[in-house]
Design a protein around this motif. Structure first.
Motif, PDB file in Angstrom:
ATOM      1  N   MET B  94       2.392  17.931  -2.333  1.00  0.00           N
ATOM      2  CA  MET B  94       1.794  18.686  -1.242  1.00  0.00           C
ATOM      3  C   MET B  94       2.884  19.384  -0.414  1.00  0.00           C
ATOM      4  SD  MET B  94      -1.514  18.575  -1.269  1.00  0.00           S
ATOM      5  CE  MET B  94      -1.841  18.360  -3.016  1.00  0.00           C
ATOM      6  N   LEU B  99       1.788  22.683   1.482  1.00  0.00           N
ATOM      7  CA  LEU B  99       0.695  22.056   2.234  1.00  0.00           C
ATOM      8  C   LEU B  99       1.202  20.801   2.924  1.00  0.00           C
ATOM      9  CD1 LEU B  99      -2.267  22.380  -0.329  1.00  0.00           C
ATOM     10  CD2 LEU B  99      -1.956  23.676   1.785  1.00  0.00           C
ATOM     11  N   HIS B 102      -0.681  18.056   4.554  1.00  0.00           N
ATOM     12  CA  HIS B 102      -1.400  17.137   3.675  1.00  0.00           C
ATOM     13  C   HIS B 102      -0.445  16.228   2.896  1.00  0.00           C
ATOM     14  CE1 HIS B 102      -5.350  18.811   4.459  1.00  0.00           C
ATOM     15  NE2 HIS B 102      -4.811  20.003   4.421  1.00  0.00           N
ATOM     16  N   GLN B 152      -6.798  27.585  13.191  1.00  0.00           N
ATOM     17  CA  GLN B 152      -6.910  27.242  11.776  1.00  0.00           C
ATOM     18  C   GLN B 152      -8.251  27.717  11.199  1.00  0.00           C
ATOM     19  OE1 GLN B 152      -4.765  26.287   9.754  1.00  0.00           O
ATOM     20  NE2 GLN B 152      -5.672  25.097   8.077  1.00  0.00           N
ATOM     21  N   GLN B 156      -9.031  30.092   7.722  1.00  0.00           N
ATOM     22  CA  GLN B 156      -9.791  29.624   6.561  1.00  0.00           C
ATOM     23  C   GLN B 156     -11.020  30.490   6.275  1.00  0.00           C
ATOM     24  OE1 GLN B 156      -9.743  25.467   8.195  1.00  0.00           O
ATOM     25  NE2 GLN B 156      -9.419  24.953   6.054  1.00  0.00           N
ATOM     26  N   ARG B 248     -16.226  22.746   9.249  1.00  0.00           N
ATOM     27  CA  ARG B 248     -16.406  21.439   9.863  1.00  0.00           C
ATOM     28  C   ARG B 248     -15.111  20.976  10.503  1.00  0.00           C
ATOM     29  NH1 ARG B 248     -19.720  17.134  10.399  1.00  0.00           N
ATOM     30  NH2 ARG B 248     -18.945  15.064   9.874  1.00  0.00           N
ATOM     31  N   LYS B 249     -15.118  20.852  11.832  1.00  0.00           N
ATOM     32  CA  LYS B 249     -13.973  20.328  12.568  1.00  0.00           C
ATOM     33  C   LYS B 249     -14.230  18.879  12.981  1.00  0.00           C
ATOM     34  CE  LYS B 249     -10.871  22.750  13.785  1.00  0.00           C
ATOM     35  NZ  LYS B 249      -9.677  23.240  13.033  1.00  0.00           N
ATOM     36  N   THR B 250     -15.472  18.457  12.897  1.00  0.00           N
ATOM     37  CA  THR B 250     -15.872  17.161  13.442  1.00  0.00           C
ATOM     38  C   THR B 250     -15.536  16.007  12.500  1.00  0.00           C
ATOM     39  OG1 THR B 250     -17.680  18.075  14.751  1.00  0.00           O
ATOM     40  CG2 THR B 250     -17.898  15.779  14.054  1.00  0.00           C
ATOM     41  N   THR B 251     -14.835  15.020  13.022  1.00  0.00           N
ATOM     42  CA  THR B 251     -14.702  13.756  12.292  1.00  0.00           C
ATOM     43  C   THR B 251     -15.304  12.656  13.157  1.00  0.00           C
ATOM     44  OG1 THR B 251     -12.497  13.553  13.237  1.00  0.00           O
ATOM     45  CG2 THR B 251     -12.622  14.268  10.969  1.00  0.00           C
ATOM     46  N   ASN B 272     -21.509  26.775   1.839  1.00  0.00           N
ATOM     47  CA  ASN B 272     -20.086  26.555   1.615  1.00  0.00           C
ATOM     48  C   ASN B 272     -19.569  25.790   2.830  1.00  0.00           C
ATOM     49  OD1 ASN B 272     -17.478  26.685   0.757  1.00  0.00           O
ATOM     50  ND2 ASN B 272     -17.209  28.861   1.148  1.00  0.00           N
ATOM     51  N   VAL B 273     -19.093  24.576   2.607  1.00  0.00           N
ATOM     52  CA  VAL B 273     -18.592  23.751   3.707  1.00  0.00           C
ATOM     53  C   VAL B 273     -17.073  23.692   3.606  1.00  0.00           C
ATOM     54  CG1 VAL B 273     -18.670  21.500   4.839  1.00  0.00           C
ATOM     55  CG2 VAL B 273     -20.684  22.351   3.605  1.00  0.00           C
ATOM     56  N   ILE B 274     -16.402  24.073   4.674  1.00  0.00           N
ATOM     57  CA  ILE B 274     -14.939  24.089   4.681  1.00  0.00           C
ATOM     58  C   ILE B 274     -14.435  23.114   5.729  1.00  0.00           C
ATOM     59  CG2 ILE B 274     -12.893  25.502   5.076  1.00  0.00           C
ATOM     60  CD1 ILE B 274     -14.557  27.955   4.334  1.00  0.00           C
ATOM     61  N   GLY B 275     -13.733  22.094   5.283  1.00  0.00           N
ATOM     62  CA  GLY B 275     -13.119  21.167   6.221  1.00  0.00           C
ATOM     63  C   GLY B 275     -11.896  21.809   6.856  1.00  0.00           C
ATOM     64  N   SER B 276     -11.698  21.574   8.149  1.00  0.00           N
ATOM     65  CA  SER B 276     -10.615  22.242   8.861  1.00  0.00           C
ATOM     66  C   SER B 276      -9.956  21.277   9.830  1.00  0.00           C
ATOM     67  CB  SER B 276     -11.190  23.439   9.624  1.00  0.00           C
ATOM     68  OG  SER B 276     -10.196  24.075  10.381  1.00  0.00           O
ATOM     69  N   ARG B 277      -8.639  21.178   9.772  1.00  0.00           N
ATOM     70  CA  ARG B 277      -7.951  20.189  10.597  1.00  0.00           C
ATOM     71  C   ARG B 277      -6.875  20.856  11.444  1.00  0.00           C
ATOM     72  NH1 ARG B 277      -4.014  16.006   8.891  1.00  0.00           N
ATOM     73  NH2 ARG B 277      -3.967  17.184   6.981  1.00  0.00           N
TER      74      ARG B 277
END
Lengths: 327, 327
Positions: B94, B99, B102, B152, B156, B248-251, B272-277
């Motif tokens: 990574m 990346l 990650h 971010q 994306q 999705r920013k929520t955890t 389409n779901v994109i995780g974003s951190r």
């Protein structure tokens, strides 16, 4: 007529279901006599309460057009056809925007607001039909719908740099996806729970592994979840590298995710999840016509409409891949 | 030293936490004295058991470098800095693949395997640091980490054809995302539950609506889930048009999804779901330096380390946006 009907009390064989009347066909629609029907995981989920559907079950078929509404081209009568399952309005923003599978007023054959094909006769709009070439027999043609769904995965992905792809699930859809994806410039493996089913991959020259033998190492670029089970998503997330892509084909009835269910890997690993549903019928007919995919090996069992709910029971058994129905 | 520490028994104020020793700084790392710290939803989720983290809490800060390990450029000493929170190995696939957020062997400030910044002193690798320009004061600089997370989202997404974008959630992150996204060629609205918080959007000229007044009409092209709550995902799916994009920013800590939780809209509507951190710090510093975003209005309350667990309690209250901490 005979039909497999889902209602409040569950799935049952109705021997005296009201048959569609030729004179009463809705505008644009045709009467079809199915000759082969396929049982799909969605049928099993509908029986568990997914979508709260009531009516005749079934959406995979090949059949013969017996009659058409008077506004439909009579040339369809007598033709062997398969049919797209989304019956659309043609007027809404989705239809006009080229996404008719997502029509806001659609009915869906045997899934939503429209009786399905597990019957002696059923109706469908003529615009949904695709003629089946003579070199594609009924046993193959009945796979057009699930093969189209597998081809949809390829349409939604960008395959670059020979990615590592895992098809998760060795059932009906998984084995079709594995065959389709293995034609691409990618390293494809099928991971499942059933040695016998994975044996088909051996025959096709596709890499395969038992799930219990695979480390969940966050090293796959793409995972296609064809498990049809709630746990598939968690396994897929654990297999994907950060920024990997998860194609989700699995729909399960609500409330099956389990108590400790955790979606945070999507955010933490910035995964891309792509939902994938129905695909291109014309392309699927073409693949079958070119014999580019082996579907006959997927047939586990042949049954009859008259076998009633036992048909779904068989299709749900661990060793079974595809159950075909005849009238 | 004084520190806010999370352990098995929950969050507590430790008045005698062992202070990092200058002579024992790990290679490449520096000792920082934070001057402002920010409380984030992730801190609240960590207290509920998300990530099973134990140690000093906190990852948003601005501070002054007090000392550096002998292998680090001494020019850092005395500089006002913010710092990226992922501490990486530089060696894994990574890190080598660009990346590094990650990194497979990373620790994360106050989140995973590394004491956080809610203390009088803490350590971080020098490579993580960004000098803060003189025209960005501490009250603004402490927002670099969450602002980077908001930026971010833009990285994306592909914004084409003036899409309809809903930022779901009027909390800390939602109000930053709304400001950032409203600079794009898109129709952006912020949807939340708190009239007072949404009032900030009014001030900024950004469309806003109370969630209870919004129809869930599947008509948004893009929804950014900044709710920080389990229900946000379900609401977001109901707002998106078919083939729409959910960022999705929520955890949330595992097991909060509820019994009837249903992910099938992802498949049915081919979402389409994109995780974003985490996002780009340098860019965030630049935005603040250009005064391109208003962060000062987000400050609800100023507290002190010595206020202990009450700090998190305040940050969790409905009316509160950002709680800032001072040593």
């Amino acid at each position: 007529m005979r039909a497999l009907v889902l209602d409040e009390s569950g799935l049952g064989l109705d021997e005296r279901r009201h048959e569609p009347v030729v004179g009463d066909l809705p505008p644009g629609e045709v009467l079809i006599r199915p000759t082969r029907m396929g049982v799909c995981s969605t049928d099993l989920e509908l029986c568990k309460g997914y979508m709260a559907y009531e009516g005749v079950l079934g959406h995979e078929f090949v059949g013969v057009v017996e009659a058409v509404c008077k506004d439909v081209d009579k040339a369809w009568v007598g033709r062997r056809v398969v049919g797209e399952i989304n019956c659309v309005c043609g007027q809404c923003d989705m239809c006009k925007g080229g996404l008719k599978e997502h029509c806001r007023d659609r009915t869906v054959l045997g899934i939503m607001g429209r009786d399905g094909c597990f019957a002696e006769r059923f109706v469908l709009p003529a615009v949904n039909l695709h003629a089946v070439p003579d070199n594609v027999d009924d046993d193959r043609a009945v796979f057009v719908e699930p093969l189209a769904a597998a081809l949809q995965v390829v349409r939604q992905l960008t395959i670059e740099g020979r990615p590592y792809v895992t098809v998760l699930g060795d059932g009906r859809l998984g084995l079709l996806c594995a065959q389709v994806l293995s034609t691409l410039n990618a390293t494809v493996r099928c991971v499942g729970k059933h040695e016998a089913k994975l044996g088909l991959c051996e025959k096709w020259g596709i890499k395969h592994r038992l799930l219990e033998d695979v480390g969940l190492r966050q090293d796959q670029d793409i995972v296609v979840d064809c498990t049809g089970s709630a746990s598939g998503l968690t396994t897929a997330m654990a297999m994907l590298r950060p920024r990997g892509t998860l194609v989700r084909k699995t729909t399960v009835a609500p409330g099956q995710m389990g108590e400790g269910f955790d979606l945070s890997p999507i955010v933490i690993n910035e995964l891309n999840v792509i939902g994938s549903r129905c695909g291109p019928f014309a392309e699927a007919v073409d693949w079958l016509s070119r014999e580019a995919v082996d579907v006959v090996s997927l047939i586990s069992k042949r049954m009859k409409l008259g076998d009633g709910p036992g048909v779904l029971e068989q299709a749900g058994k661990p060793g079974v891949i595809k159950v075909l129905l005849q009238p």
